[in-house]
Write a protein that holds these residues in place. Structure first.
Motif, short mmCIF file in Angstrom:
data_model
loop_
_atom_site.label_atom_id
_atom_site.label_comp_id
_atom_site.label_asym_id
_atom_site.label_seq_id
_atom_site.Cartn_x
_atom_site.Cartn_y
_atom_site.Cartn_z
N ALA A 68 -4.87 -2.64 1.13
CA ALA A 68 -3.59 -3.09 0.64
C ALA A 68 -2.55 -2.09 1.33
O ALA A 68 -1.44 -2.71 1.72
N GLY A 69 -2.80 -0.57 1.40
CA GLY A 69 -1.77 0.02 1.90
C GLY A 69 -1.69 -0.08 3.32
O GLY A 69 -0.54 0.06 3.89
N ALA A 70 -3.06 -0.45 4.03
CA ALA A 70 -3.07 -0.25 5.43
C ALA A 70 -2.36 -1.63 5.94
O ALA A 70 -1.54 -1.75 6.68
N LEU A 71 -2.52 -2.86 4.92
CA LEU A 71 -1.81 -4.23 5.44
C LEU A 71 -0.27 -4.07 5.13
O LEU A 71 0.57 -4.21 5.87
N LEU A 72 0.13 -3.34 4.06
CA LEU A 72 1.64 -3.07 3.82
C LEU A 72 2.23 -2.11 4.98
O LEU A 72 3.03 -2.56 5.38
N GLY A 73 1.48 -1.12 5.51
CA GLY A 73 1.94 -0.52 6.31
C GLY A 73 2.26 -1.19 7.59
O GLY A 73 3.11 -1.08 8.47
N GLY A 74 1.34 -1.88 8.09
CA GLY A 74 1.20 -2.82 9.28
C GLY A 74 2.35 -3.79 9.23
O GLY A 74 3.19 -3.79 10.36
N LEU A 75 2.21 -4.34 8.41
CA LEU A 75 3.41 -5.44 8.08
C LEU A 75 4.84 -4.84 8.15
O LEU A 75 5.72 -5.46 8.70
N THR A 76 4.93 -3.82 7.39
CA THR A 76 6.15 -3.11 7.39
C THR A 76 6.65 -2.63 8.75
O THR A 76 7.84 -2.73 9.18
N GLY A 77 5.81 -1.95 9.56
CA GLY A 77 5.93 -1.68 10.93
C GLY A 77 6.41 -2.86 11.78
O GLY A 77 7.44 -2.76 12.59
N PHE A 78 5.64 -3.71 11.68
CA PHE A 78 5.68 -4.95 12.64
C PHE A 78 7.14 -5.45 12.28
O PHE A 78 8.01 -5.86 13.34
N LEU A 79 7.30 -6.00 10.98
CA LEU A 79 8.65 -6.65 10.51
C LEU A 79 9.76 -5.73 10.82
O LEU A 79 10.77 -6.48 11.47
N MET A 80 9.59 -4.47 10.87
CA MET A 80 10.84 -3.69 11.03
C MET A 80 11.10 -3.77 12.61
O MET A 80 12.60 -4.01 12.83
N GLN A 81 10.24 -3.73 13.40
CA GLN A 81 10.45 -3.80 14.89
C GLN A 81 10.99 -5.22 15.24
O GLN A 81 11.78 -5.35 15.91
#
Length: 184
Positions: A68-81
């Protein structure tokens, strides 16, 4: 006599038995689990094979937390970009599209790893109830040997099957090196 109270006895955290070797501890822990005890803890100076299964720990929550933490981190990075490249600060460079997902992969990967690492560390601390500076088993005098050569099983008083006399009789029948009452 009004207002008189019976003397209060200190609450008991549980009963603790010390055993000579890890195999005996695993046997007694299995017997306690089969008898219906679920709120018990074992303390050993080194990892003991099958002790976790004898205590009834079959599933671990940390892998799901890390995912869950990895998924949240990846989505956060992608959506911020995506947000910064397409809406907040769009650049039209040589007619290239604003949404260029291959350029987002390195940061997305790094934040996936970072999110998983943070979730692993903080999830492990949370699920282990740490940091804990005090635990009632520290009150047992023999417990100082837990980090040297002692193998301990503590059946907690909050267990539904806990009966002070019955639990003491059960632990005595298992042939421990020592028995002690663990106060709060």
């Amino acid at each position: 006599m009004s207002g008189a109270h019976a003397p209060e006895t200190p609450e008991v955290y549980g009963l603790m038995a010390e055993f000579d070797d890890p195999d005996r501890l695993v046997e007694v822990t299995r017997a306690a689990y089969e008898r219906g005890f679920r709120q018990m803890e074992a303390y050993t100076p080194f990892p003991v094979e099958d002790l976790d299964h004898a205590l009834g720990y079959h599933r671990n929550k940390v892998p799901r937390t890390v995912f869950a933490g990895a998924l949240l981190g990846g989505l956060t990075g992608f959506l911020m970009q995506c947000w910064s490249a397409m809406y907040y600060y769009p650049h039209n460079i040589a007619g290239k599209p604003l949404y260029s997902w291959p350029a987002f992969i390195p940061i997305t990967f790094e934040l996936t790893v970072l999110g998983g690492a943070f979730a692993a560390v903080f999830g492990m601390l949370y699920f282990n109830g740490l940091p804990r500076l005090y635990h009632p088993v520290f009150n047992a005098p023999e417990f100082a040997r837990a980090s040297d050569d002692g193998f301990f099983l503590c059946i907690q008083s909050r267990d539904p099957q806990f009966d002070p006399a019955g639990t003491l009789e059960f632990l005595e029948s298992c042939g421990p090196r020592s028995l002690s009452v663990v106060p709060y």
